[in-house]
Design a protein around this motif. Structure first.
Motif, short mmCIF file in Angstrom:
data_model
loop_
_atom_site.label_atom_id
_atom_site.label_comp_id
_atom_site.label_asym_id
_atom_site.label_seq_id
_atom_site.Cartn_x
_atom_site.Cartn_y
_atom_site.Cartn_z
N ILE A 274 0.88 -1.17 0.00
CA ILE A 274 0.00 0.00 0.00
C ILE A 274 0.91 1.22 0.00
O ILE A 274 1.75 1.38 0.89
N THR A 275 0.75 2.10 -0.99
CA THR A 275 1.68 3.22 -1.07
C THR A 275 1.05 4.39 -1.82
O THR A 275 0.05 4.22 -2.53
N HIS A 276 1.63 5.58 -1.66
CA HIS A 276 1.26 6.72 -2.49
C HIS A 276 2.47 7.29 -3.22
O HIS A 276 2.39 8.35 -3.82
N TYR A 277 3.60 6.57 -3.16
CA TYR A 277 4.78 6.94 -3.93
C TYR A 277 4.74 6.19 -5.26
O TYR A 277 4.99 4.98 -5.31
N MET A 278 4.46 6.89 -6.34
CA MET A 278 4.26 6.23 -7.63
C MET A 278 5.55 5.60 -8.17
O MET A 278 5.50 4.56 -8.85
N GLU A 279 6.69 6.20 -7.87
CA GLU A 279 7.95 5.64 -8.37
C GLU A 279 8.26 4.28 -7.77
O GLU A 279 9.07 3.52 -8.32
N GLU A 280 7.61 3.95 -6.65
CA GLU A 280 7.86 2.66 -5.99
C GLU A 280 7.23 1.48 -6.73
O GLU A 280 7.59 0.33 -6.47
N VAL A 281 6.31 1.75 -7.63
CA VAL A 281 5.50 0.65 -8.17
C VAL A 281 5.68 0.43 -9.67
O VAL A 281 4.93 -0.34 -10.27
N ILE A 282 6.68 1.06 -10.27
CA ILE A 282 6.80 0.97 -11.72
C ILE A 282 7.28 -0.40 -12.20
O ILE A 282 7.10 -0.74 -13.37
N ASP A 283 7.90 -1.19 -11.31
CA ASP A 283 8.45 -2.48 -11.76
C ASP A 283 7.85 -3.66 -11.02
O ASP A 283 8.50 -4.69 -10.84
N ILE A 284 6.58 -3.53 -10.61
CA ILE A 284 5.92 -4.65 -9.95
C ILE A 284 4.97 -5.32 -10.93
O ILE A 284 4.82 -4.90 -12.07
N ASP A 285 4.30 -6.38 -10.47
CA ASP A 285 3.46 -7.19 -11.37
C ASP A 285 2.15 -6.50 -11.75
O ASP A 285 1.76 -6.49 -12.91
N LYS A 286 1.46 -5.95 -10.75
CA LYS A 286 0.13 -5.43 -11.03
C LYS A 286 -0.24 -4.33 -10.04
O LYS A 286 0.15 -4.37 -8.87
N LEU A 287 -1.02 -3.37 -10.52
CA LEU A 287 -1.52 -2.29 -9.68
C LEU A 287 -3.03 -2.38 -9.55
O LEU A 287 -3.74 -2.74 -10.50
#
Length: 363
Positions: A274-287
């Motif tokens: 769970i996050t609000h930092y968008m740069e943290e999620v660019i290389d994960i499987d799914k949003l």
């Protein structure tokens, strides 16, 4: 989720979310018919993944030939709601829902993130996964266990470990190794095995050298890694992290994320961030994107961040480089959608230049 035992369910679209839906509904006793007319390779992969469940596979059959006598039809996001056969099914009294409406489906080894503005419900959702909050309607299933059943509470929390925003709120030990061993000790793990788990967990998060130090003398990022090690020592199948980097500086955030990716790759631990930092999620499987307590978007980072205007309407940002590329697109620069990294952005600018684009011709 409603009672599904012996219900006739047609799933149309067998991407990852369709496979996850089929597996969960099978556990709930639904009678499944599965099809994917658009992608034979995807269907073949789904058949292999779901070889252990009882289902009626319909290869290459159009959905309108399968809708009779179905209680529910579940559509992948790629299937159009306004297709004629969907309308026909609704007229016959069949309930038609999207996988998005069913909820979020996570499978073993996934690394996913849940996004949403403040008050969207993402932290409440995280607490549901750890049985800290109970649903007022519907059902939350964790590894096949209904979180509302009291006898499942301990097993649910062992299966889905929780890491909170402030590590000080869950650190209780006077030494790092004692802190990591606290959880296993409380569930009755033998002493010798506890110390084996402590050593392995601290090494996994890069904190073994600090095992004899007081947690109070560690930095915020180091404390958060110790908190993660404490969860890892419980041997969960899944780790749920509620904004774990919100109180950290950029270096601390990077360290924690590196630890999570390593655990996901090496230990096949499912990570729900769970996050609000968008740069943290660019290389994960799914949003998954939430708004007002509901799931409103689902897809890969590139699929989600390609929809800049929709995200802005949901009061969410996009990665800085994605925003820059989007603004250039609006000015007429022919960049591809969903640029996520500086490297991608640079490559696109070079491509555009090499193709002879003249910036003076843009708006």
């Amino acid at each position: 989720m409603k009672e599904m035992k012996d219900k006739q369910v047609l799933i149309v679209g067998m991407a990852r979310s369709g496979v996850a839906a089929a597996r969960m509904l099978s556990r709930l006793g639904a009678k499944l018919t599965l099809t994917d007319t658009r992608n034979s390779e995807q269907m073949a992969s789904a058949i292999e993944q779901l070889s252990d469940i009882d289902a009626n596979w319909q290869l290459g059959v159009e959905p309108d030939a399968l809708i009779e006598d179905k209680d529910y039809i579940i559509l992948s996001p790629s299937v159009y709601y306004w297709a004629p056969w969907v309308e026909k099914a609704k007229q016959n009294g069949t309930e038609v829902v999207s996988e998005l409406q069913l909820g979020a489906w996570f499978t073993q080894g996934d690394f996913v993130a849940v996004l949403g503005h403040n008050g969207s419900g993402k932290s409440t959702f995280a607490k549901h996964l750890n049985a800290l909050v109970m649903p007022t309607e519907g059902t939350v299933w964790v590894d096949g266990m209904d979180t509302r059943e009291e006898e499942n509470t301990l097993k649910v929390r062992q299966t889905a470990g929780m890491v909170f925003q402030n590590p000080d709120n869950q650190i209780v030990g006077t030494l790092v190794d004692e802190e990591v061993g606290f959880g296993p000790e409380n569930i009755g793990v033998p002493t010798e095995e506890i110390w084996e788990r402590v050593e392995k967990s601290l090494k996994a998060v890069g904190m073994y050298a600090f095992r004899n130090q007081s947690p109070n003398k560690l930095s915020g990022g180091q404390k958060q890694r110790v908190a993660i090690a404490g969860i890892v020592a419980m041997k969960p199948k899944c780790i749920v992290l509620d904004e774990p980097t919100a109180m950290l500086d950029p270096l601390g955030r990077k360290d924690v994320l590196n630890v999570l990716h390593e655990l996901n790759r090496q230990e096949n631990v499912t990570v729900i961030l769970i996050t609000h930092y968008m740069e943290e999620v660019i290389d994960i499987d799914k949003l998954y994107v939430m708004d007002d307590g509901k799931l409103v978007m689902s897809g890969t980072p590139r699929e989600i961040f390609s929809q800049v205007e929709k995200l802005k309407k949901l009061r969410l940002d996009v990665p800085h480089v994605t925003e820059l590329a989007y603004e250039l697109q609006k000015e007429g620069v022919p960049l591809k959608n969903g640029i996520l990294t500086s490297e991608e952005f640079t490559e696109e600018l070079i491509r555009v230049r090499n193709e002879g684009f003249n910036v003076n011709n843009s708006r």
